[in-house]
Structure formats: C-alpha cells, structure tokens
Design an enzyme around this catalytic site. Structure first.
Site, PDB file in Angstrom:
ATOM      1  N   CYS A 117       3.554   6.601  21.827  1.00 55.86           N
ATOM      2  CA  CYS A 117       4.441   7.508  21.096  1.00 55.86           C
ATOM      3  C   CYS A 117       5.452   8.161  22.044  1.00 55.86           C
ATOM      4  O   CYS A 117       5.072   8.870  22.984  1.00 55.86           O
ATOM      5  CB  CYS A 117       3.632   8.588  20.373  1.00 55.86           C
ATOM      6  SG  CYS A 117       4.728   9.723  19.521  1.00 55.86           S
TER       7      CYS A 117
ATOM      8  N   CYS B 143      -4.006  12.004  16.488  1.00 56.28           N
ATOM      9  CA  CYS B 143      -2.854  11.116  16.303  1.00 56.28           C
ATOM     10  C   CYS B 143      -2.825  10.106  17.442  1.00 56.28           C
ATOM     11  O   CYS B 143      -3.607  10.202  18.382  1.00 56.28           O
ATOM     12  CB  CYS B 143      -1.572  11.931  16.285  1.00 56.28           C
ATOM     13  SG  CYS B 143      -1.142  12.548  17.920  1.00 56.28           S
TER      14      CYS B 143
ATOM     15  N   CYS C 105       1.067  14.679  13.347  1.00 59.37           N
ATOM     16  CA  CYS C 105       0.712  13.457  12.619  1.00 59.37           C
ATOM     17  C   CYS C 105      -0.767  13.396  12.240  1.00 59.37           C
ATOM     18  O   CYS C 105      -1.146  12.653  11.339  1.00 59.37           O
ATOM     19  CB  CYS C 105       1.095  12.238  13.443  1.00 59.37           C
ATOM     20  SG  CYS C 105       2.851  12.188  13.811  1.00 59.37           S
TER      21      CYS C 105
ATOM     22  N   ARG D 145       7.818   7.152   1.824  1.00 56.62           N
ATOM     23  CA  ARG D 145       6.847   6.479   2.698  1.00 56.62           C
ATOM     24  C   ARG D 145       5.622   6.023   1.897  1.00 56.62           C
ATOM     25  O   ARG D 145       5.564   6.192   0.694  1.00 56.62           O
ATOM     26  CB  ARG D 145       6.414   7.454   3.807  1.00 56.62           C
ATOM     27  CG  ARG D 145       7.562   7.965   4.673  1.00 56.62           C
ATOM     28  CD  ARG D 145       8.030   6.889   5.605  1.00 56.62           C
ATOM     29  NE  ARG D 145       9.028   7.376   6.537  1.00 56.62           N
ATOM     30  CZ  ARG D 145       8.772   7.852   7.768  1.00 56.62           C
ATOM     31  NH1 ARG D 145       7.526   7.975   8.192  1.00 56.62           N
ATOM     32  NH2 ARG D 145       9.754   8.202   8.568  1.00 56.62           N
TER      33      ARG D 145
ATOM     34  N   CYS E 123       1.809  16.428  19.914  1.00 56.43           N
ATOM     35  CA  CYS E 123       2.989  17.300  19.877  1.00 56.43           C
ATOM     36  C   CYS E 123       2.983  17.998  18.519  1.00 56.43           C
ATOM     37  O   CYS E 123       2.186  17.649  17.643  1.00 56.43           O
ATOM     38  CB  CYS E 123       4.265  16.477  20.084  1.00 56.43           C
ATOM     39  SG  CYS E 123       4.815  15.609  18.601  1.00 56.43           S
TER      40      CYS E 123
ATOM     41  N   LYS F 188      12.472  11.501   5.834  1.00 57.18           N
ATOM     42  CA  LYS F 188      11.268  10.876   5.272  1.00 57.18           C
ATOM     43  C   LYS F 188      10.791  11.660   4.043  1.00 57.18           C
ATOM     44  O   LYS F 188      11.021  12.884   3.953  1.00 57.18           O
ATOM     45  CB  LYS F 188      10.165  10.823   6.310  1.00 57.18           C
ATOM     46  CG  LYS F 188       9.825  12.172   6.910  1.00 57.18           C
ATOM     47  CD  LYS F 188       8.673  12.123   7.896  1.00 57.18           C
ATOM     48  CE  LYS F 188       9.021  11.515   9.218  1.00 57.18           C
ATOM     49  NZ  LYS F 188       7.994  11.671  10.255  1.00 57.18           N
TER      50      LYS F 188
ATOM     51  N   LYS G  53       7.291  12.047   1.401  1.00 58.99           N
ATOM     52  CA  LYS G  53       5.883  11.644   1.289  1.00 58.99           C
ATOM     53  C   LYS G  53       5.244  12.102  -0.021  1.00 58.99           C
ATOM     54  O   LYS G  53       5.430  13.245  -0.437  1.00 58.99           O
ATOM     55  CB  LYS G  53       5.110  12.221   2.475  1.00 58.99           C
ATOM     56  CG  LYS G  53       5.654  11.711   3.806  1.00 58.99           C
ATOM     57  CD  LYS G  53       4.899  12.234   4.997  1.00 58.99           C
ATOM     58  CE  LYS G  53       5.360  11.533   6.272  1.00 58.99           C
ATOM     59  NZ  LYS G  53       4.635  12.002   7.463  1.00 58.99           N
TER      60      LYS G  53
ATOM     61  N   ARG H 103       4.571  -0.644  11.406  1.00 55.55           N
ATOM     62  CA  ARG H 103       3.691   0.044  10.441  1.00 55.55           C
ATOM     63  C   ARG H 103       3.811  -0.639   9.081  1.00 55.55           C
ATOM     64  O   ARG H 103       4.911  -0.879   8.603  1.00 55.55           O
ATOM     65  CB  ARG H 103       4.121   1.497  10.341  1.00 55.55           C
ATOM     66  CG  ARG H 103       3.275   2.351   9.451  1.00 55.55           C
ATOM     67  CD  ARG H 103       3.838   3.761   9.344  1.00 55.55           C
ATOM     68  NE  ARG H 103       3.727   4.511  10.584  1.00 55.55           N
ATOM     69  CZ  ARG H 103       4.381   5.640  10.830  1.00 55.55           C
ATOM     70  NH1 ARG H 103       5.201   6.145   9.922  1.00 55.55           N
ATOM     71  NH2 ARG H 103       4.235   6.277  11.975  1.00 55.55           N
TER      72      ARG H 103
END
Ligand code: SRM
Ligand code: SF4
Length: 579
Positions: free
Chosen positions: A462, A456, A501, A162, A497, A237, A239, A93
């Site tokens: 994934c 997503c 995302c 991120r 899930c 993470k 954001k 990414r």
C-alpha cells in the site's frame, strides 16, 4: 426508476441555495471528462513493454478497472541506493457482490494467484479478493482469466459504486433473524449490475475479443451511454451495504448507503431503513476530515428501495464536492445540506413520499465462524483466515476442501471465508482437513481477541501506509494472549494510516499508523459498530501497545458495571479519565 438526468451541478446547487465552494474542479475530474469512457492512453501504455509502470493519468483511470499501481516498499530504499527504479507491481481487486462466489470461481482465483500474482489471495473487508504483486504484462491475461470465470474487476475501485456488501449468509441461514433476508444477495447483485460502468473500455482494453463474456455485464458490453454516471462518474468512491440489524457484520453505519432489512410480525420483509453518509477516512491533524457513522434518512417499502438508492446516488453525483477530493464523500455533503433536505430531495427526485426511519434497537453482530445449519438442511462453516491472507498451507487446505466438496464460497466482511452448501455427511471430512494443523477454525486455537481483530493490508504494497498493519497485528494479538487477555471479547482493528480500510474507527480499540512503528490509539467504539471511537493516545510505539491495551483491560475488569462491554466502559469513563 427515476430518470436521474444529468443537470449542471452548479445550477442545482444555486437552486437549492447550497453554499458551494468556488468551482475549480480537481485534476481527476478533468481526467475523467477527457478520458473517452475511461480509456485515456491505458491500452497503449499497457502494451509498451519498455516500461514496467504506467503514467499517473493511466494509473488514475485504471483504478476504475480495479487496478492499482504500486511498488514493493520493502525494496524501495535498497533499489534507490543501487540507482534502480522502484520495483513496480500492480494490485487487482475483484468485485464480488455479497462476497458470494461459486467453487469454480474460487478455484479460478486460486489458480490466478500462482499464474499471475504473488501466490496469495487476499480477502478484503468489502468481501472481495485482491491479487498482489502482478507485473504489468500479466494484467491482461489475469483479467481474461477472471472474465472466463464470470468474475470482474470493473468498478472495484475508482469513482463509482464499489463492491456492494451483504450479510454473507443472509439467504442460506436457518436462523430466524434472516427470515426477511432471502433476497438480500439478489438485491446486492441488482445494485451492483445497475451501477457497473457502461463504457466498453474495460473490455476493449483487457479482454481478447472472442472472450467477451456477455453474461457478465450485458449492458456494459453493448451500450456506451453512462446514463447514471455521465462523463465524470461519481465525485468519489461510493459504498453500499445491506444487512439485518441483528447481525451487523457489514458495518452498516460505515457505508455511504446502508440498507437495513426490517421484519414484519410474521417474519417477512416489510422494507428498509436507509442510512446515509457513513464513511471512515480522515487525515491526522486535519479536523475538517473525520469518520462519520451513517444517519437514518428514511424508511422505504421493499419495492421502493432501488428507486431510493438511485435518488441518493444521483444526489451525490450532482452535489458532491468535485473541487476537493478530501471533501468529496457523501458524508460531507450530508453534513453540509442536512438530513431533512436530503429526505425531501429524495422524494422530489422519485416523486414518492418516504416515511421517517423506524426505530431500530436490536443491533447485534455475528462473524459466522464455525458450523451452522442452512434452511435447506445443508451446512455452512465459517473459516478464520487471519487478516484475509490465504497463502501457503492454509491455501492448500482450502483448495482441497473446495475441490473435493464443491461448496459455495462466501467472503465475510471480517476477511474470513464461509464455505456453504456442505452435506451433513461431509462435515467430519471437512472438519478433519480444517483441523489438520493449518491454523484454521476448529483446532481450538482461536482466542476471542484474535477472532475479533482486523488489519488492513498496509506494507509492503500500500502506497499510503504510514506504518505496518497486516504483518504486525498477529504479533500484538499474540502478546495480548500471552498476557492472559485472549478470552476477552474486544474488537481491535489496525489500519496502517487513517484511511481506515480495516474500519478501525468503529472498533472498541482502533490503532492508526502514524509513522513507522508508531500508532495513534483510539478507544470507545462499540462491539456492534454503531459509533466511532475517540483519540486516546498519540504515537504509541508498537512495542508499548500490549502494555497500553493491557492497562486499559485491567482497569475495565476492575471497574466495569455488570456485563459492561469494554468499549462502553471506555466511553462512560471518558478518554481524559482513562489517560
Ligand atoms: Fe481502502 C485506499 C485497501 C476497504 C478507505 N484501500 C486504499 C488502497 C487502494 C490504497 C491506495 O489508494 O493506494 C489500499 C490498497 C492496499 C493494498 O496494497 O492492497 C486499500 N481498502 C483496502 C482493503 C484491501 C483493506 C483490507 O485489508 O481488506 C479493502 C478493500 C475493500 C474492497 O474490496 O473494496 C479496503 N478502504 C476500505 C474501507 C472499509 C470498507 O469500505 O468497508 C474503508 C473505510 C470506509 C470508507 O471508505 O470510508 C477504506 N481506502 C480507504 C480510503 C479513504 C477513503 C475516504 O474517502 O476517506 C483510501 C484512500 C483514498 O481513497 O484516497 C483507501
Ligand atoms: Fe493502506 Fe491506509 Fe488502507 Fe491500510 S488503511 S490499506 S495503510 S490506505
């Protein structure tokens, strides 16, 4: 900038009287601490050609370099039966603040897709590009090619700040709502630079020495001290997003820190409302995990915004839960300590007094698709890319436009592309390429319901997917179109899930993978993304989703108040009544 000196979190917790969980740090915390600036054994393991994968420890560390170890889940069972190991592949990414790249950078990424990955570019919901299906031996060459184009993957994943999101047209659009947003991209880039990890590990491991691009991250190259992150980086993470209220395409309420640019009477930027504690991931049947929309903590003047952001980051660094990764995001800290404490702590750390947040009521949304005028007389066009996957014929067309007309390329938070700085005289030629049967915007085929969907990645790459997403949402949308619902402006988002995302918890209809072919269906979010939706039905079969959704749309059509949006209707009536 405030010092943000590292102090013992335990001492800080006691000082603030916060009830801390017993301090047994997670394995990842130990790993980061002992990794020598994220190096661990990554270099050695990448050089080992006897395996196609790396150890769990190296995998965890490599996330900080934007890299995920995956396997092709489509071939898992077959290979297992044949006694073969998994088909190991990697995802890489990039980190592109505000999603803004040059034509040259886009073309470099397009080349990389063939040279080192599976021939597709995947635009993400945080305005970056992912490469899938990269084999271990291709990781170093890929990163070198990125570096040559002044692009990076450093800090795209892992326990750091991120990719910083920003409205993709903020500083170019002629729309007066952006009169205060001329510096938004600059701010996103400033935040991104400041919170890039400082360790040279990324360069040491991946970049051929003579190739180190010093312009990209001068400080990261020269200075090893992780002044902000320390040796254990963030608990999780982190954001950040920036927007104007009228065009909330970055889903500002879902960010750990959301900066809302506010205009004065003369249209100038006065300051920012700061939202904190947005975050969407949860686990099915674990109520102590939940999606949360950000809470306004303060209004800060334009010149104070970077200090305030720094204070919030260091508060999360010092107080965020490092004993349980499922509780480590800022949203849980905000709920533990309360917004008042947070506001005061920000003031204490910066030595400034912050005003209470301003009331903002003018929320709106724009996906930037179609043709628009820039303030400099040039044009930008928003191009629809279904679920962000640029492949095949669409990839050829986009490449042709970028090669021929050299637009700037911006990735939108809806996984689409904005091609900007196009001379008005070239509009017809660009449009002709878009119209040429590739399913891009301009061929009249885009229904409202397709335009407002996001999926997503999920299967086959994934590792966390419980069900399909990107590969099946277009079919569901097609069914809804056939059933006559295409013209309804309803946001539908699918996630394989509950990690969410696609930001499904703030959609009007959120679909969350539960098991293969089964989805939990949530309703009642709003089109502007200002609130979370509620569980409506569990484990709905994929084949039954069109009828379930259609039934709700029919009912809304019959019972809605004048102009009432779908999500607002669902919330008013309530999920129990709808069931
Ligand atoms: Fe995500 C993990 C894909 C945006 C919440 N996300 C993953 C991983 C890396 C799976 C993994 O850990 O093994 C997925 C890789 C799939 C693949 O094969 O490519 C993945 N996330 C994505 C992308 C590509 C989805 C997309 O289709 O565009 C997005 C990449 C963004 C980027 O460029 O940086 C993506 N992920 C998000 C968002 C939306 C956002 O940030 O705006 C969220 C919800 C917001 C939030 O963070 O709360 C999100 N992803 C998660 C979570 C749950 C985090 C949590 O604390 O609750 C995970 C799992 C985890 O971190 O443990 C996750
Ligand atoms: Fe994977 Fe789940 Fe994120 Fe979808 S929502 S990409 S399935 S982690």
């Amino acid at each position: 900038m405030p010092e943000g000196k590292l102090r013992d979190p335990e001492e800080l917790r006691q000082e603030a009287g916060i009830d801390a969980p017993p301090e047994k740090k997670t394995k990842v915390e130990k790993l980061k601490l002992e990794s020598n600036g994220l190096r661990g054994n990554v270099k050695e393991e990448l050089e080992d050609s006897s395996t196609q994968n790396v150890s769990q420890d190296s995998y965890q560390l490599m996330k900080h370099f934007g890299i995920y170890q995956q396997d092709n889940r489509d071939t898992r069972i077959e290979r297992k039966r044949a006694g073969k190991e998994k088909e190991w592949i990697f995802m890489l990414r990039t980190k592109i603040p505000g999603g803004a790249a040059t034509a040259k950078q886009y073309l470099a990424m397009d080349n990389i897709a063939d040279k080192h990955a599976n021939g597709s570019l995947r635009l993400t919901t945080r305005q970056t590009v992912q490469f899938h299906g990269v084999v271990k031996g291709s990781l170093r060459p890929l990163v070198n090619d990125l570096n040559d184009s002044l692009l990076t993957a450093y800090g795209a994943c892992g326990d750091v700040v991120r990719n910083t999101m920003a409205d993709p047209v903020a500083e170019i659009s002629s729309d007066p709502i952006y009169s205060c947003a001329g510096e938004m991209l600059e701010l996103a880039r400033a935040i991104s630079d400041r919170y890039l990890p400082r360790s040279r590990s990324y360069f040491d491991i991946f970049i051929d020495d003579e190739n180190v691009t010093e312009d990209l991250a001068p400080k990261a190259v020269h200075d090893e001290t992780e002044e902000t992150y320390g040796t254990t980086y963030m608990p999780r993470k982190f954001k950040i997003g920036i927007t104007v209220p009228e065009s909330n395409s970055v889903d500002i309420f879902t960010q750990d820190i959301g900066l809302v640019a506010l205009r004065g009477k003369r249209g100038n930027l006065t300051g920012y409302n700061i939202l904190i504690g947005g975050g969407l991931g949860f686990s099915h049947n674990k109520p102590h995990t939940y999606p949360r929309t950000g809470t306004a903590v303060a209004y800060v003047k334009r010149n104070d915004v970077l200090d305030a952001v720094h204070a919030i980051i260091t508060i999360q660094r010092d107080y965020g839960d490092r004993t349980d990764r499922a509780q480590a995001r800022l949203k849980y800290l905000v709920d533990r300590v309360g917004i008042k404490w947070f506001h005061e702590e920000m003031e204490r750390r910066t030595g400034k007094a912050y005003a209470r947040p301003r009331k903002v009521t003018n929320w709106g949304f724009d996906d930037h698709l179609g043709w628009h005028e820039q303030k400099d007389g040039l044009l930008y066009v928003g191009v629809f890319v279904e679920n962000g996957r640029i492949a095949g014929k669409q990839r050829e067309k986009i490449r042709r436009i970028v090669e021929e007309f050299q637009p700037q390329v911006r990735i939108t938070p809806q996984q689409n592309l904005v091609l900007s700085h196009i001379a008005p005289g070239n509009r017809a030629a660009v449009q002709a390429i878009l119209d040429d049967g590739a399913g891009l915007v301009g061929n009249g085929a885009l229904s409202q319901i397709r335009r407002n969907q996001i999926a997503c990645v999920a299967l086959p790459t994934c590792g966390l997917a419980l069900a399909e997403s990107e590969r099946v949402l277009p079919t569901l949308i097609g069914k809804l179109e056939e059933m006559g619902y295409g013209k309804e402006r309803i946001s539908i988002r699918m996630s394989g899930c509950p990690n969410s995302c696609s930001r499904a918890p703030v959609a009007e209809i959120g679909l969350f993978g539960r098991a293969p072919g089964k989805y939990n269906m949530h309703v009642g979010g709003d089109y502007l993304g200002t609130r979370t939706n509620l569980l409506f039905k569990e484990s709905v079969l994929f084949e039954d989703l069109p009828q379930e959704i259609g039934r709700l749309i029919d009912r809304w059509r019959r019972e809605r108040h004048n102009g009432e949006a779908f999500g607002d209707y669902c919330l008013r009536v309530g999920v129990e009544a709808l069931q």
